[in-house]
Design an enzyme around this catalytic site. Structure first.
Site, short mmCIF file in Angstrom:
data_model
loop_
_atom_site.label_atom_id
_atom_site.label_comp_id
_atom_site.label_asym_id
_atom_site.label_seq_id
_atom_site.Cartn_x
_atom_site.Cartn_y
_atom_site.Cartn_z
N GLN A 68 2.44 -2.48 -11.37
CA GLN A 68 1.47 -3.14 -10.51
C GLN A 68 0.66 -2.14 -9.71
O GLN A 68 0.99 -0.96 -9.62
CB GLN A 68 2.21 -4.07 -9.54
CG GLN A 68 3.22 -3.35 -8.66
CD GLN A 68 4.01 -4.31 -7.79
OE1 GLN A 68 3.77 -4.40 -6.59
NE2 GLN A 68 4.97 -5.03 -8.39
N HIS A 108 -2.05 -2.53 -5.95
CA HIS A 108 -2.57 -3.44 -4.93
C HIS A 108 -4.04 -3.10 -4.68
O HIS A 108 -4.38 -1.94 -4.50
CB HIS A 108 -1.76 -3.31 -3.64
CG HIS A 108 -0.29 -3.49 -3.85
ND1 HIS A 108 0.26 -4.68 -4.28
CD2 HIS A 108 0.74 -2.62 -3.74
CE1 HIS A 108 1.57 -4.53 -4.40
NE2 HIS A 108 1.88 -3.29 -4.08
N GLU A 133 1.10 0.98 0.97
CA GLU A 133 2.49 0.73 1.34
C GLU A 133 3.32 2.00 1.28
O GLU A 133 3.01 2.94 0.54
CB GLU A 133 3.11 -0.36 0.46
CG GLU A 133 3.15 -0.05 -1.01
CD GLU A 133 3.55 -1.27 -1.85
OE1 GLU A 133 3.51 -2.41 -1.35
OE2 GLU A 133 3.89 -1.07 -3.01
N HIS A 185 2.30 1.63 -9.79
CA HIS A 185 3.71 1.92 -9.53
C HIS A 185 4.59 0.78 -10.05
O HIS A 185 4.10 -0.30 -10.37
CB HIS A 185 3.96 2.13 -8.03
CG HIS A 185 3.59 0.94 -7.19
ND1 HIS A 185 2.29 0.65 -6.87
CD2 HIS A 185 4.34 -0.03 -6.60
CE1 HIS A 185 2.25 -0.44 -6.12
NE2 HIS A 185 3.49 -0.88 -5.95
N ARG A 197 -0.66 -7.35 -11.61
CA ARG A 197 0.47 -7.01 -12.48
C ARG A 197 0.03 -6.83 -13.92
O ARG A 197 -0.93 -7.45 -14.36
CB ARG A 197 1.53 -8.11 -12.44
CG ARG A 197 2.10 -8.40 -11.08
CD ARG A 197 3.14 -9.53 -11.14
NE ARG A 197 3.62 -9.88 -9.82
CZ ARG A 197 3.02 -10.75 -9.02
NH1 ARG A 197 1.91 -11.35 -9.41
NH2 ARG A 197 3.52 -11.02 -7.83
#
Length: 461
Positions: free
Chosen positions: A107, A109, A134, A291, A310
């Site tokens: 995935q 973001h 993140e 990642h 995804r």
């Protein structure tokens, strides 16, 4: 005036990849402050504990059962007027504990601009309009995939892993090798740009593979991993580029195939850095970084968003086109993805803390929404006093027992307890445990937003 210390009740998600029953740290921590009807089911997976104001799983004040979101919007001083105004009255970060039994999806973001476009176009699959950089900090040993490998490693695997070359196509693989040959480690901006274009073409070709071709290639790949693990993904005359952990790579491929048979992720594996983190080690993922997490218990902190694009290791919605278009195609060794903590300068340790080698470590990614401090108090009576911050914090205890004090309010702290600490409040934590030094460690992680010195990081840049 209300003392800005709230004990929180936090919800836990039961995604299929979570650790099962009491093996899950997320479940154990949730159970520490759970509603009376919550019990850990022995055969149920528990994946993520959420701490924050995100509407998908909002935290509540234990005492009043009001949501944290209601409370910070009713009293702007809890987050500070500046933070409240900047982030629309919501906590700027989402703090989590993840307990990973099997691989999460491959995935990325989206950045802020793409998140807004995806949310407008498809709000069901992209529920937020915010970006989601993140940070991951290991609680237990962790395995994952993070960012594209150095190009020389990708070139090696194209030559050494026949099913990978077959799946991508011999001509496409050869074109990539020719495009980057001699420039794998270049620092020239123009050539780096060309390398990224070549990597994008190669990776997109892989991701667009037909399912029947993936199935055939996966069977051949797993057969090779099972039959000759010691020389897996290796070439006879390439000692400099052969993996030093061939048998380990083979075992991971076999394990991933058991979890997701014949999945495209088995081949994405050869494009991404494989990383192990020991407890306390961390990595930071920018928006648009590819990642996948494989196993372990981790602390995760991110900008407040639940957007995920995804493309593998998942039964959920796959958006291959968006993923291949959005990635930056930056490539680097895994050490460049890791985030090194530093001593946190705004904690005062007492004598018992100093003499027992207690510490407060700061994990400070290059964005404005959050930082995290891990504090380990290694003796009974060891105490850490945190200077007031200009923004809000959330603290979770991951081991030991202690107490937390803000103003005249003191609360006991046990493993799994979670607290919200308001802006501009001095916070003191103390180890109240018993036992020998090795067993008696009071460990907390505190996520916070403090815009001081970060005003220029608009939108995470």
């Amino acid at each position: 005036m209300q003392v800005p210390l709230l004990r929180l009740q936090c919800g836990v998600n039961s995604y299929d990849w979570g650790r099962v029953g009491p093996e899950s740290a997320a479940a154990k921590y949730a159970a520490a402050t759970a509603p009376s009807d919550f019990t850990i089911e022995a055969d149920k997976p528990y994946a993520e504990l959420w701490m924050g104001t995100h509407p998908s799983l909002p935290s509540k004040d234990v005492e009043t059962q009001r949501t944290l979101l209601d409370m910070v919007q009713d009293n702007l001083a809890l987050m500070s007027p500046e933070v409240s105004e900047r982030y629309g009255g919501k906590l700027p970060f989402l703090f989590k504990v993840l307990s990973i039994r099997k691989a999460l999806s491959i995935q990325a973001h989206p950045n802020k601009k793409l998140a807004e476009a995806l949310h407008a176009r498809d709000p069901r699959n992209y529920p937020d309009d915010n970006h989601k950089p993140e940070m991951t900090i290991a609680i237990t040993p962790f395995e994952g995939l993070c960012g594209f490998r150095p190009l020389a490693e990708i070139v090696h695997f194209l030559k050494a892993v026949a099913p990978l070359r077959y799946l991508i196509g011999v001509q496409t693989a050869t074109d990539f090798e020719n495009a980057v040959r001699g420039f794998e480690n270049t620092e020239d901006p123009e050539q780096t740009k060309k390398n990224k274009v070549a990597l994008r073409t190669l990776f997109t070709s892989l991701m667009q593979s037909a399912s029947e071709n993936i199935e055939q290639a996966a069977r051949e790949l797993v057969a090779a991993a099972q039959s000759s693990p010691e020389t897996f993904a290796s070439l006879v005359n390439a000692p400099d580029t052969n993996p030093t952990n061939a048998a380990e790579l083979a075992s991971i491929i076999i394990r991933l195939n058991e979890q997701f048979p014949n999945d495209i992720g088995l081949f994405v594996f050869f494009f991404l850095n494989f990383v192990r983190l020991e407890p306390g080690e961390a990595m930071f993922l920018k928006a648009d970084d590819i990642h996948a997490y494989i196993s372990g218990d981790i602390i995760e902190c991110m900008a407040s968003s639940d957007n995920v694009v995804r493309a593998g290791f998942t039964p959920k919605f796959k958006d291959v086109d968006t993923l291949t278009e959005m990635l930056t195609y930056s490539y680097a060794p895994i050490d460049e993805q890791k985030l090194q903590p530093t001593d946190y300068p705004y904690t005062v340790l007492n004598a018992a803390a100093y003499s027992s080698a207690s510490d407060s470590l700061l994990y400070d990614p290059p964005i404005e929404e959050f930082s995290v401090v891990k504090t380990s108090l290694r003796r009974t009576g060891a105490k850490a006093t945190f200077d007031p911050l200009t923004g809000p914090s959330i603290l979770i205890c991951t081991g030991g027992t202690g107490k937390i004090s803000v103003g005249h309010k003191t609360e006991e702290v046990k493993e799994g307890y979670v607290f919200f600490v308001g802006a501009n409040a001095e916070c003191i934590i103390e180890n109240t445990g018993t036992g020998s030094d090795e067993e008696n460690v009071f460990t907390t992680f505190k996520a916070f937003c403090d815009l001081t010195g970060k005003e220029d990081m608009a939108n995470g840049h």
